[in-house]
Design an enzyme around this catalytic site. Sequence first.
Site, PDB file in Angstrom:
ATOM      1  CG  HIS A 137      -0.500   0.191   2.524  1.00 16.75           C
ATOM      2  ND1 HIS A 137      -1.021  -0.465   3.618  1.00 16.75           N
ATOM      3  CD2 HIS A 137       0.499   0.973   3.031  1.00 16.75           C
ATOM      4  CE1 HIS A 137      -0.371  -0.088   4.706  1.00 16.75           C
ATOM      5  NE2 HIS A 137       0.545   0.775   4.380  1.00 16.75           N
ATOM      6  CD  GLU A 142      -4.526  -1.430   3.570  1.00 24.76           C
ATOM      7  OE1 GLU A 142      -3.456  -1.765   3.026  1.00 24.76           O
ATOM      8  OE2 GLU A 142      -4.707  -1.469   4.815  1.00 24.76           O
TER       9      GLU A 142
HETATM   10  C1  F6R Z   1       1.052   6.500   6.318  1.00 25.16           C
HETATM   11  C2  F6R Z   1       1.459   5.935   5.039  1.00 25.16           C
HETATM   12  C3  F6R Z   1       1.666   4.465   4.920  1.00 25.16           C
HETATM   13  C4  F6R Z   1       3.027   4.058   5.509  1.00 25.16           C
HETATM   14  C5  F6R Z   1       3.224   2.547   5.419  1.00 25.16           C
HETATM   15  C6  F6R Z   1       4.546   2.105   5.979  1.00 25.16           C
HETATM   16  O1  F6R Z   1       0.933   7.899   6.209  1.00 25.16           O
HETATM   17  O2  F6R Z   1       1.620   6.648   4.092  1.00 25.16           O
HETATM   18  O3  F6R Z   1       1.588   4.079   3.581  1.00 25.16           O
HETATM   19  O4  F6R Z   1       4.047   4.710   4.803  1.00 25.16           O
HETATM   20  O5  F6R Z   1       2.180   1.909   6.095  1.00 25.16           O
HETATM   21  O6  F6R Z   1       4.549   2.294   7.348  1.00 25.16           O
HETATM   22  P1  F6R Z   1       5.833   1.938   8.232  1.00 25.16           P
HETATM   23  O7  F6R Z   1       6.859   2.925   7.887  1.00 25.16           O
HETATM   24  O8  F6R Z   1       5.342   2.065   9.650  1.00 25.16           O
HETATM   25  O9  F6R Z   1       6.234   0.552   7.868  1.00 25.16           O
END
Ligand code: F6R
Length: 252
Positions: A137, A142
Site C-alpha cells: 500500500h 490498500e
Molecule cells: C502512512 C502511510 C503508509 C506508511 C506505510 C509504511 O501515512 O503513508 O503508507 O508509509 O504503512 O509504514 P511503516 O513505515 O510504519 O512501515
Amino acid sequence: MKIIILGSASNAVARTAELIAQKIRSKPDAVLGLATGATMLPLYDALVVHHQRGLSFAGVTSFNLDEYVGLPAPHPQSYRSYMNAALFDRVDINLALTHLPQGDAPDPEVEAMRYEALIAQSGGIDLQLLGIGRNGHIGFNEPTSSLASRTRVKTLTRETRDVNRDAFGPGEDTPSFALTMGIANILEASECVLLATGKSKAKAVASAIEGPLAAICPASALQLHPKATFILDEDAAALLKLREYYLPIQPA
Ligand code: F6R
C-alpha cells in the site's frame, strides 16, 4: 524510475532528507506531501538536523497522505499528533500551512472533497514523500484500490491494523478506516519519493518496481509516474532482480 540502493537504513534516510532539503532550498515555498509510519521517524529527525543547520521551513506548505477516521486531531494517536511531535513542533514551519485530512469530520466524503480542493488551491504537490506497506500500500490505498482512486475513506486490512498497533495502548484496537489521498492524487504530484527500509518491505518493493502494474500492489502505480524515485536500503532491495543494473546508474 530512479532506484537508489544504499548500504544502510541510515544512509537511505540521509539521502531522502537531502532530497527534501534540496527541494526546499530551491523552492522555499514548496508544497510537500508527507507520510507517517515508523520508517519516517528517523527521516523527520534528519530534517530537524537540516533545520538546526539553517534550513528554513517557514514558507513550506504540507499535506499529509492520510488520517484515521474517527480520531480528532488532538488524539495522541492521530497522525496530526504524530506530525506535530515528529516534525512540525521541531522546525519553523507555519502550522497554519500544515494540513491533514480531518479524521473526525462529520461527513468524510465532504472532507475528502475539501482536502482535494485545498491541495488544488495550493498549486498541487511539488514533492510527495511515500512509505510502503508490507502489502504494497501507499498512503492507505490498500491492495485492490483503484489505480484511479481519489481521496476517500478506505477500510484498512487486518494486517495494516496489526502493524499499526504499536502506536496504540494495550487492549486498544486500531481504527478500521482511514481518510486517504487516492492513487490518482499521488500520481498528480510533480515528483514522488518512496523511502523503504528493512527486510519486511523487500517483497512489496520488488512487486512495486519489477512486478506488473496492478491494483494488488498499489505502489506499482508509481511505474506510471514520470519522476518517481525509490530510495532503499540493501534489505528492502533484497528481492530486486535487476539490482546489478540499478547500482551503477545511481551509485551510493
Ligand atoms: C502512512 C502511510 C503508509 C506508511 C506505510 C509504511 O501515512 O503513508 O503508507 O508509509 O504503512 O509504514 P511503516 O513505515 O510504519 O512501515
